[in-house]
Motif scaffolding. Structure first.
Motif, PDB file in Angstrom:
ATOM      1  N   TYR A  55     -30.753  76.246  70.670  1.00  0.00           N
ATOM      2  CA  TYR A  55     -31.554  75.548  69.670  1.00  0.00           C
ATOM      3  C   TYR A  55     -31.635  74.074  70.063  1.00  0.00           C
ATOM      4  O   TYR A  55     -30.639  73.482  70.488  1.00  0.00           O
ATOM      5  CB  TYR A  55     -30.927  75.670  68.283  1.00  0.00           C
ATOM      6  CG  TYR A  55     -31.021  77.040  67.671  1.00  0.00           C
ATOM      7  CD1 TYR A  55     -31.973  77.319  66.692  1.00  0.00           C
ATOM      8  CD2 TYR A  55     -30.146  78.050  68.048  1.00  0.00           C
ATOM      9  CE1 TYR A  55     -32.059  78.570  66.120  1.00  0.00           C
ATOM     10  CE2 TYR A  55     -30.228  79.308  67.480  1.00  0.00           C
ATOM     11  CZ  TYR A  55     -31.179  79.568  66.512  1.00  0.00           C
ATOM     12  OH  TYR A  55     -31.257  80.819  65.941  1.00  0.00           O
ATOM     13  N   LEU A  73     -41.376  74.968  56.265  1.00  0.00           N
ATOM     14  CA  LEU A  73     -39.932  74.758  56.324  1.00  0.00           C
ATOM     15  C   LEU A  73     -39.358  74.327  54.984  1.00  0.00           C
ATOM     16  O   LEU A  73     -38.151  74.361  54.777  1.00  0.00           O
ATOM     17  CB  LEU A  73     -39.595  73.704  57.384  1.00  0.00           C
ATOM     18  CG  LEU A  73     -39.373  74.208  58.804  1.00  0.00           C
ATOM     19  CD1 LEU A  73     -39.183  73.033  59.762  1.00  0.00           C
ATOM     20  CD2 LEU A  73     -38.178  75.151  58.887  1.00  0.00           C
ATOM     21  N   VAL A  77     -36.867  79.494  56.715  1.00  0.00           N
ATOM     22  CA  VAL A  77     -36.995  79.551  58.172  1.00  0.00           C
ATOM     23  C   VAL A  77     -38.413  79.986  58.541  1.00  0.00           C
ATOM     24  O   VAL A  77     -39.033  80.800  57.847  1.00  0.00           O
ATOM     25  CB  VAL A  77     -35.959  80.546  58.756  1.00  0.00           C
ATOM     26  CG1 VAL A  77     -36.242  80.856  60.220  1.00  0.00           C
ATOM     27  CG2 VAL A  77     -34.548  79.987  58.594  1.00  0.00           C
ATOM     28  N   VAL A 122     -38.723  83.956  54.615  1.00  0.00           N
ATOM     29  CA  VAL A 122     -39.063  83.650  56.010  1.00  0.00           C
ATOM     30  C   VAL A 122     -40.584  83.537  56.103  1.00  0.00           C
ATOM     31  O   VAL A 122     -41.301  84.453  55.697  1.00  0.00           O
ATOM     32  CB  VAL A 122     -38.561  84.736  56.975  1.00  0.00           C
ATOM     33  CG1 VAL A 122     -39.010  84.428  58.401  1.00  0.00           C
ATOM     34  CG2 VAL A 122     -37.046  84.879  56.910  1.00  0.00           C
ATOM     35  N   ILE A 156     -38.228  80.495  66.606  1.00  0.00           N
ATOM     36  CA  ILE A 156     -37.629  80.430  65.273  1.00  0.00           C
ATOM     37  C   ILE A 156     -37.313  78.975  64.978  1.00  0.00           C
ATOM     38  O   ILE A 156     -36.634  78.305  65.766  1.00  0.00           O
ATOM     39  CB  ILE A 156     -36.360  81.281  65.193  1.00  0.00           C
ATOM     40  CG1 ILE A 156     -36.687  82.744  65.505  1.00  0.00           C
ATOM     41  CG2 ILE A 156     -35.724  81.170  63.814  1.00  0.00           C
ATOM     42  CD1 ILE A 156     -35.483  83.636  65.549  1.00  0.00           C
ATOM     43  N   THR A 158     -35.617  76.341  62.326  1.00  0.00           N
ATOM     44  CA  THR A 158     -34.716  76.165  61.193  1.00  0.00           C
ATOM     45  C   THR A 158     -34.459  74.670  61.024  1.00  0.00           C
ATOM     46  O   THR A 158     -35.287  73.850  61.429  1.00  0.00           O
ATOM     47  CB  THR A 158     -33.421  76.974  61.409  1.00  0.00           C
ATOM     48  OG1 THR A 158     -32.568  76.840  60.269  1.00  0.00           O
ATOM     49  CG2 THR A 158     -32.673  76.564  62.660  1.00  0.00           C
ATOM     50  N   SER A 195     -29.948  81.552  62.104  1.00  0.00           N
ATOM     51  CA  SER A 195     -30.965  80.562  61.742  1.00  0.00           C
ATOM     52  C   SER A 195     -30.964  80.277  60.245  1.00  0.00           C
ATOM     53  O   SER A 195     -31.104  79.122  59.812  1.00  0.00           O
ATOM     54  CB  SER A 195     -32.349  81.064  62.167  1.00  0.00           C
ATOM     55  OG  SER A 195     -32.403  81.250  63.567  1.00  0.00           O
ATOM     56  N   ILE A 196     -30.813  81.310  59.445  1.00  0.00           N
ATOM     57  CA  ILE A 196     -30.798  81.142  57.985  1.00  0.00           C
ATOM     58  C   ILE A 196     -29.532  80.427  57.533  1.00  0.00           C
ATOM     59  O   ILE A 196     -29.565  79.606  56.602  1.00  0.00           O
ATOM     60  CB  ILE A 196     -30.945  82.512  57.295  1.00  0.00           C
ATOM     61  CG1 ILE A 196     -32.381  83.020  57.500  1.00  0.00           C
ATOM     62  CG2 ILE A 196     -30.608  82.423  55.811  1.00  0.00           C
ATOM     63  CD1 ILE A 196     -32.597  84.445  57.040  1.00  0.00           C
ATOM     64  N   TYR A 199     -30.212  76.844  58.108  1.00  0.00           N
ATOM     65  CA  TYR A 199     -31.204  76.371  57.141  1.00  0.00           C
ATOM     66  C   TYR A 199     -30.562  76.112  55.779  1.00  0.00           C
ATOM     67  O   TYR A 199     -30.789  75.054  55.162  1.00  0.00           O
ATOM     68  CB  TYR A 199     -32.331  77.387  57.001  1.00  0.00           C
ATOM     69  CG  TYR A 199     -33.407  76.927  56.047  1.00  0.00           C
ATOM     70  CD1 TYR A 199     -34.479  76.156  56.511  1.00  0.00           C
ATOM     71  CD2 TYR A 199     -33.355  77.231  54.688  1.00  0.00           C
ATOM     72  CE1 TYR A 199     -35.461  75.705  55.634  1.00  0.00           C
ATOM     73  CE2 TYR A 199     -34.322  76.781  53.809  1.00  0.00           C
ATOM     74  CZ  TYR A 199     -35.374  76.021  54.291  1.00  0.00           C
ATOM     75  OH  TYR A 199     -36.326  75.571  53.417  1.00  0.00           O
ATOM     76  N   ARG A 203     -30.870  72.405  54.152  1.00  0.00           N
ATOM     77  CA  ARG A 203     -32.177  72.381  53.498  1.00  0.00           C
ATOM     78  C   ARG A 203     -32.323  71.258  52.473  1.00  0.00           C
ATOM     79  O   ARG A 203     -33.409  70.703  52.295  1.00  0.00           O
ATOM     80  CB  ARG A 203     -32.466  73.717  52.821  1.00  0.00           C
ATOM     81  CG  ARG A 203     -31.499  74.075  51.692  1.00  0.00           C
ATOM     82  CD  ARG A 203     -31.826  75.415  51.077  1.00  0.00           C
ATOM     83  NE  ARG A 203     -33.174  75.444  50.521  1.00  0.00           N
ATOM     84  CZ  ARG A 203     -33.760  76.533  50.042  1.00  0.00           C
ATOM     85  NH1 ARG A 203     -33.120  77.687  50.069  1.00  0.00           N
ATOM     86  NH2 ARG A 203     -34.977  76.471  49.529  1.00  0.00           N
TER      87      ARG A 203
END
Length: 209
Positions: A55, A73, A77, A122, A156, A158, A195-196, A199, A203
């Motif tokens: 990443y 976003l 994600v 998503v 992807i 994030t 990825s989640i 996030y 976030r």
């Protein structure tokens, strides 16, 4: 002497005809080259990704992330699924990804849907380079970290904290995610979970650029 002259004239006509044929069919060649050769991705030359994806913050061409990515976003994600009409690797993962995200569309459609993965939203985008919008097509260059026009199969996006600011943090995926559908589903599951998790951690501090 006359015989030699006839042979020379005949040869000249044959060469002229060949050159004319090349000119006539140049457009056809260019179209084939553009639609097939130029969209070859790393999966088509049988390179597989590592499970520990890299990443990064900086886009491949140093341009900003597309507006449609930054806006989505805010909700979750973003998953960008890239494809092309003539792409063997794309065909291998096409149905697997559709089933994984429980979405339905045709290969030549422009498609977007906010779906769920393990109860997390998503933003799923399907982009066929031969049928999509210019903005979607341009995003190839933004996320092609493999370089040389490799074109990612998926990207992807994030979030993560970077020097005082929460920024988009992405990984581009090349290859067909494994040798079997089971391996591909396992790879997607692990990647989406990671990825989640990122996030959800960052976030609250995200403000679109």
């Amino acid at each position: 002497m006359k015989k030699m002259f006839v042979i020379q004239i005949t040869a000249l006509l044959l060469i002229s005809g060949s050159l004319g044929g090349m000119l006539v069919f140049t457009d056809v060649y260019d179209e084939i080259n553009t639609r097939i050769v130029s969209v070859l991705c790393l999966s088509c030359i049988k390179l597989e990704p590592k499970l520990d994806l890299e990443y990064i913050f900086d886009t491949a061409n140093k341009e900003n992330h597309p507006d449609f990515v930054l806006e989505n976003l805010l909700e979750g994600v973003v998953f960008l699924h890239y494809s092309a009409d003539a792409c063997h690797g794309c065909d291998i993962i096409y149905s697997v990804i559709k089933d994984f995200f429980n979405v339905e569309y045709g290969k030549d459609e422009v498609f977007f849907e906010t779906t769920l993965f393990e109860d997390s939203p998503v933003a799923y985008f399907y982009n066929n380079v031969d049928h999509t919008t210019q903005e979607m097509r341009d995003s190839y260059e933004v996320y092609d970290v493999g370089g040389q026009g490799a074109r990612p199969m998926c990207t992807i996006v994030t979030l993560k904290y970077d020097r005082g600011i929460v920024k988009p943090y992405f990984a581009s995926i090349y290859g067909t995610f494994g040798d079997t559908d089971e391996e591909r589903i396992s790879f997607l599951t692990q990647t989406m979970q990671a990825s989640i998790e990122l996030y959800n951690e960052f976030r609250d501090g995200y403000i679109p650029e």
